[in-house]
Design a protein around this motif. Structure first.
Motif, PDB file in Angstrom:
ATOM      1  N   ILE A 231       0.853  -1.188   0.000  1.00 30.15           N
ATOM      2  CA  ILE A 231       0.000   0.000   0.000  1.00 30.15           C
ATOM      3  C   ILE A 231       0.887   1.236   0.000  1.00 30.15           C
ATOM      4  O   ILE A 231       2.059   1.176   0.375  1.00 30.15           O
ATOM      5  N   GLY A 232       0.305   2.355  -0.417  1.00 32.81           N
ATOM      6  CA  GLY A 232       1.046   3.607  -0.479  1.00 32.81           C
ATOM      7  C   GLY A 232       1.383   4.147   0.894  1.00 32.81           C
ATOM      8  O   GLY A 232       0.658   3.922   1.868  1.00 32.81           O
ATOM      9  N   THR A 233       2.487   4.865   0.982  1.00 31.46           N
ATOM     10  CA  THR A 233       2.935   5.428   2.264  1.00 31.46           C
ATOM     11  C   THR A 233       2.364   6.816   2.523  1.00 31.46           C
ATOM     12  O   THR A 233       2.544   7.354   3.607  1.00 31.46           O
ATOM     13  N   ASN A 234       1.661   7.392   1.556  1.00 25.58           N
ATOM     14  CA  ASN A 234       1.137   8.746   1.724  1.00 25.58           C
ATOM     15  C   ASN A 234      -0.281   8.785   2.289  1.00 25.58           C
ATOM     16  O   ASN A 234      -0.903   9.835   2.300  1.00 25.58           O
ATOM     17  N   LEU A 235      -0.793   7.648   2.748  1.00 30.10           N
ATOM     18  CA  LEU A 235      -2.134   7.627   3.314  1.00 30.10           C
ATOM     19  C   LEU A 235      -2.172   8.328   4.661  1.00 30.10           C
ATOM     20  O   LEU A 235      -1.203   8.285   5.429  1.00 30.10           O
ATOM     21  N   ASP A 236      -3.304   8.938   4.980  1.00 32.27           N
ATOM     22  CA  ASP A 236      -3.541   9.497   6.297  1.00 32.27           C
ATOM     23  C   ASP A 236      -3.418   8.351   7.313  1.00 32.27           C
ATOM     24  O   ASP A 236      -3.929   7.255   7.057  1.00 32.27           O
ATOM     25  N   PRO A 237      -2.731   8.552   8.435  1.00 29.62           N
ATOM     26  CA  PRO A 237      -2.511   7.448   9.391  1.00 29.62           C
ATOM     27  C   PRO A 237      -3.795   6.751   9.847  1.00 29.62           C
ATOM     28  O   PRO A 237      -3.831   5.527   9.966  1.00 29.62           O
ATOM     29  N   ASP A 238      -4.867   7.514  10.093  1.00 28.52           N
ATOM     30  CA  ASP A 238      -6.130   6.902  10.518  1.00 28.52           C
ATOM     31  C   ASP A 238      -6.730   6.063   9.389  1.00 28.52           C
ATOM     32  O   ASP A 238      -7.183   4.933   9.601  1.00 28.52           O
TER      33      ASP A 238
ATOM     34  N   PHE B 254      -7.730   0.854   6.692  1.00 29.62           N
ATOM     35  CA  PHE B 254      -7.533   0.091   5.460  1.00 29.62           C
ATOM     36  C   PHE B 254      -6.831  -1.236   5.743  1.00 29.62           C
ATOM     37  O   PHE B 254      -7.240  -2.301   5.278  1.00 29.62           O
ATOM     38  N   VAL B 255      -5.758  -1.204   6.543  1.00 27.04           N
ATOM     39  CA  VAL B 255      -5.012  -2.413   6.889  1.00 27.04           C
ATOM     40  C   VAL B 255      -5.903  -3.365   7.689  1.00 27.04           C
ATOM     41  O   VAL B 255      -5.914  -4.575   7.437  1.00 27.04           O
ATOM     42  N   ASP B 256      -6.675  -2.835   8.635  1.00 23.68           N
ATOM     43  CA  ASP B 256      -7.605  -3.684   9.405  1.00 23.68           C
ATOM     44  C   ASP B 256      -8.609  -4.354   8.485  1.00 23.68           C
ATOM     45  O   ASP B 256      -8.898  -5.541   8.618  1.00 23.68           O
ATOM     46  N   PHE B 257      -9.139  -3.593   7.544  1.00 26.73           N
ATOM     47  CA  PHE B 257     -10.109  -4.150   6.592  1.00 26.73           C
ATOM     48  C   PHE B 257      -9.471  -5.269   5.755  1.00 26.73           C
ATOM     49  O   PHE B 257     -10.061  -6.337   5.583  1.00 26.73           O
ATOM     50  N   LEU B 258      -8.274  -5.032   5.251  1.00 22.24           N
ATOM     51  CA  LEU B 258      -7.590  -6.042   4.446  1.00 22.24           C
ATOM     52  C   LEU B 258      -7.329  -7.307   5.257  1.00 22.24           C
ATOM     53  O   LEU B 258      -7.510  -8.423   4.761  1.00 22.24           O
ATOM     54  N   ARG B 259      -6.919  -7.153   6.504  1.00 24.86           N
ATOM     55  CA  ARG B 259      -6.640  -8.326   7.343  1.00 24.86           C
ATOM     56  C   ARG B 259      -7.914  -9.095   7.671  1.00 24.86           C
ATOM     57  O   ARG B 259      -7.895 -10.319   7.733  1.00 24.86           O
ATOM     58  N   GLN B 260      -9.027  -8.396   7.871  1.00 23.37           N
ATOM     59  CA  GLN B 260     -10.300  -9.069   8.162  1.00 23.37           C
ATOM     60  C   GLN B 260     -10.817  -9.834   6.951  1.00 23.37           C
ATOM     61  O   GLN B 260     -11.534 -10.817   7.098  1.00 23.37           O
TER      62      GLN B 260
END
Length: 151
Positions: free
Chosen positions: A47-54, A59-65
């Motif tokens: 994933i891109g590094t320029n995403l807002d931290p929140d 997004f990462v939680d959604f992908l892992r779920q």
């Protein structure tokens, strides 16, 4: 690189005879690797590094779920119904089929073909069909990062 016009004159394509192919597209920002399941470290996404931290955390939680919806290998996709996707050759009855002369390949290409066909047959992606009049050779294309692509 030389560009050649197509017969209709509207579109341009790369000349395949050129020594230097068109460079591969690159990401517009730095990417970071996210492992979706610690038990399977080979199952990751970037994933891109320029995403807002929140937003990144959500997004990462959604992908892992929802990691189970990804197909990590051909074995993860057995028995796809032909109702979902199917390929058929749409050949005009007005054109006579042409049988290509059987092409011979070196041992490396034969082995790559055999491995690909065996893998796809084993999981039911396709089945053998015989065309006594019509035949087209497979085309093996070297991938940019090594290996072969069968067309």
């Amino acid at each position: 690189m030389t560009l050649q016009g197509l017969p209709n004159g509207n579109e341009l394509i790369d000349d395949p005879r050129e020594e230097n192919p068109t460079p591969m597209a690159q990401p517009t920002e730095e990417l970071e690797t996210i492992i979706l399941n610690e038990e399977f470290p080979d199952r990751w996404v970037k994933i891109g590094t320029n995403l807002d931290p929140d937003l990144r955390r959500q997004f990462v939680d959604f992908l892992r779920q929802h990691a189970e919806v990804f197909a990590w290998s051909y074995d993860d996709m057995p028995g796809i119904s032909p109702d979902v996707i199917s390929h058929k050759l749409s050949i005009s009855p007005a054109h006579k089929p042409v049988r290509q002369k059987r092409r011979s390949y070196d041992a490396e290409r034969y082995e790559a073909m055999r491995a690909k066909v065996d893998k796809l047959k084993a999981i039911g992606f396709f089945r053998e069909a015989t065309y006594p009049v019509w035949l087209a050779n497979s085309v093996m294309v070297r991938k940019a990062r090594g290996g072969w692509r069968m067309c």
